[in-house]
Design a protein around this motif. Structure first.
Motif, short mmCIF file in Angstrom:
data_model
loop_
_atom_site.label_atom_id
_atom_site.label_comp_id
_atom_site.label_asym_id
_atom_site.label_seq_id
_atom_site.Cartn_x
_atom_site.Cartn_y
_atom_site.Cartn_z
N ARG A 92 0.81 -1.23 0.00
CA ARG A 92 0.00 0.00 0.00
C ARG A 92 0.84 1.28 0.00
O ARG A 92 0.30 2.36 -0.11
N GLY A 93 2.15 1.12 0.14
CA GLY A 93 3.02 2.30 0.00
C GLY A 93 3.72 2.74 1.27
O GLY A 93 4.45 3.74 1.25
N PHE A 94 3.52 2.02 2.36
CA PHE A 94 4.23 2.38 3.59
C PHE A 94 5.74 2.27 3.39
O PHE A 94 6.22 1.31 2.81
N LYS A 95 6.45 3.25 3.93
CA LYS A 95 7.92 3.18 3.94
C LYS A 95 8.38 3.25 5.40
O LYS A 95 7.55 3.16 6.31
N GLU A 96 9.68 3.43 5.61
CA GLU A 96 10.25 3.42 6.96
C GLU A 96 9.52 4.41 7.88
O GLU A 96 9.22 4.09 9.03
N LYS A 97 9.28 5.61 7.36
CA LYS A 97 8.67 6.67 8.17
C LYS A 97 7.32 6.21 8.77
O LYS A 97 7.04 6.42 9.95
#
Ligand SMILES: Cc1ncc(COP(=O)(O)O)c(C=O)c1O
Length: 411
Positions: free
Chosen positions: A368-373
Motif C-alpha cells: 500500500r506504499g508504507f515506507k520506513e517513516k
C-alpha cells in the motif's frame, strides 16, 4: 484501486463489500496476507471457474482444455523462470495440500518426519499431530533455542537419534535467515530427504533477498499468496525428474481432483508481476520496513522473539513486554483498526488459542506504499496503545492517528 461488487445476491455482496471496507480501513499487519493487483483479482474472478480439466496440459481427462492448457503452461514456465528450477506443479489448492503431495512424493506412508515445532514457528502441515502430517506419518519436531534461534548442531543430534525419512525446513513464524545448506548437511548425514517450505519467504527467495533452497532440497513447496502476492494456492518445485513425476501423481490423482484454473490464472499473472524489476524493489522495501519496525520496538525495550528480523516478519512477546496475552493484544489493536494475529512463542505457557505473542509483518502495508517513516509511526502507536490500553483518551487519539495514516495509502 479495489471497487465494490454488484451482484444480484444482496446478502453475499453486502458481506463482500463490508469486507472490502474493512480491508480499506484497517492497517493490515498479518504477515501471511497481502493485497493482490487488480489484474490478479480479475484473472482469479474470471470464467475459468467454469472449466474442468483433471490431468495436466495435453494430458487431460476432459475436452475443451486447449485454452486452459496454455494458461497452465504459462504459469509453469513463469514459475520455473522465477525460481530458476527445472520442474514445477502449479495445481495445489493450498500450501497445506502442496505439502501433503510433496511429502507423499518423497517418503512412504508411515515414514518418519522431522519438522519445526509449532510454537517455535513451524506449520501444522510439518508434522503437527492434529494435521495429516502427524496423523499419517510418524512425526517429530525440532525447536529453537533459548534465544529463539535454530540450533543446527542440536537438530543434527536429534536427527541422528530419530533417523527421519524426511526433514522439513521452513516456517510460518521465524524471523531469521534459514540456512538451507546446513539443513542439507544434516539430511545427508542421516540419510533423510529434505523439503523446504518457503510459503512465507517465497517473494524474498525469488528476488535473491533470502538464500535459495533449490540447490539443497529434494523438493520445495510454497504458497502463492503471502510475500509472493498472488492468487491463493500452493506450488511444488524440484530439480529432480523422478521427484517431479511423483509430485504430479500425488497432486492429481493423489490428493486433488480438477485444477482450479481461475486460481492458476491468478498465480500466472502474479508470477509475471514477480518477474519484473519492480518486484525486487518491493521485496527490498518489505525487508527495510520490517527491520526498522522491529528496531523501533527494540529501542523501547520490547521483547522480540529471535532477537531481530532478517525477513518480512517478527514476533513480539506481549506477555513479557506488556503483561498481555496475544489474544488480548490482538483485540486491543483491532479496536483502533490495526490487524495482527496472536501467535505462540517458544515455550509458551498459554494455549494456541490464547498465546503470549503476536506476529507482525510488513508485506501488505508495503504494497500500500508504507515506507520506513510510516512504520516508525506505527510502532509508536502500537507501543502507546498496548502500554495504555485502559486509557480512553489515549485510545481515541491513537485511533485518529491510525485513520490519518491509513487514509494516506488507499487501496
Ligand atoms: C510455512 C507454511 N506452510 C504452509 C502453509 C499453509 O498454507 P495454506 O493456508 O494455503 O494451506 C502456511 C500458511 O500459513 C505456512 O505458513
Amino acid at each position: 484501486m479495489y471497487s465494490e461488487i454488484k451482484i444480484k445476491d444482496k446478502k453475499i455482496s453486502n458481506w463482500i463489500n463490508k469486507e472490502l471496507k474493512r480491508q480499506k480501513e484497517h492497517i493490515e499487519l498479518i504477515a501471511s496476507e497481502n493485497y493482490v493487483s487488480n489484474d490478479v483479482l480479475k484473472a482469479t474472478g474470471s470464467i475459468l471457474t467454469n472449466k474442468y480439466g483433471e490431468g495436466y496440459p495435453n494430458k487431460r481427462y476432459y475436452g475443451g482444455c486447449e485454452n486452459v492448457d496454455q494458461i497452465e503452461n504459462i504459469a509453469i514456465e513463469r514459475l520455473k523462470k522465477l525460481f530458476n528450477v527445472k520442474y514445477a506443479n502449479v495445481q495445489s489448492y493450498s500450501g497445506s495440500t502442496a505439502n501433503a503431495a510433496a511429502i507423499a512424493a518423497l517418503i512412504p506412508k508411515d515414514g518418519k518426519i522431522l519438522g519445526m515445532g509449532l510454537s517455535s514457528g513451524g506449520h501444522l502441515s510439518h508434522g503437527y499431530k492434529i494435521s495429516f502430517s502427524g496423523y499419517f506419518y510418524k512425526s517429530y519436531s525440532y525447536d529453537v533455542d533459548e534465544n529463539g534461534l535454530l540450533d543446527y548442531d542440536k537438530i543434527l543430534e536429534q536427527a541422528k537419534k530419530i533417523k527421519p525419512d524426511l526433514i522439513i525446513c521452513g516456517a510460518s513464524a521465524y524471523s531469521r535467515i534459514i540456512d538451507f545448506k546446513k539443513f542439507h548437511k544434516i539430511a545427508k548425514e542421516v540419510g533423510a530427504k529434505l523439503m523446504a517450505d518457503i510459503a512465507h519467504i517465497a517473494g524474498l527467495v525469488a528476488t535473491g533477498l533470502h538464500p535459495s533452497p533449490f540447490e539443497f532440497c529434494d523438493v520445495v513447496t510454497s504458497t502463492t499468496h503471502k510475500t509472493l502476492r498472488g492468487a491463493r494456492g500452493g506450488i511444488i518445485m524440484t530439480n529432480n525428474e523422478e521427484v517431479a513425476k511423483n509430485v504430479d501423481k500425488w497432486v492429481f490423482p493423489g490428493y486433488q481432483g480438477g485444477p482450479l484454473f481461475h486460481q492458476i490464472a491468478g498465480k500466472a499473472v502474479a508470477f509475471g508481476e514477480a518477474l519484473k524489476p519492480s518486484f525486487k524493489k518491493y521485496q527490498q522495501q518489505v525487508i527495510n520496513n520490517a527491520s526498522i519496525f522491529c528496531q523501533e520496538f527494540k529501542n523501547k525495550g520490547i521483547k522480540i522473539i529471535s532477537e531481530k528480523t532478517d525477513n518480512h516478519l517478527f514476533m513480539i512477546d506481549v506477555k513479557q513486554s506488556f503483561n498481555l496475552t496475544g489474544k488480548q493484544a490482538t483485540e486491543i489493536l483491532k479496536s483502533i483498526n490495526i490487524t495482527v494475529n496472536k501467535n505462540s512463542i517458544p515455550n509458551d505457557l498459554e494455549s494456541p488459542q490464547i498465546t503470549s505473542g503476536i506476529r507482525v509483518g510488513t508485506p501488505a502495508m508495503t504494497t500500500r506504499g508504507f515506507k520506513e517513516k510510516e512504520f516508525i509511526k506505527l510502532a509508536n502507536i502500537i507501543y502507546l496503545l498496548l502500554s495504555n490500553y485502559k486509557n480512553k483518551k489515549i485510545i481515541n487519539e491513537l485511533k485518529k492517528e491510525v485513520k490519518k495514516l491509513n487514509d494516506k495509502f488507499p487501496i
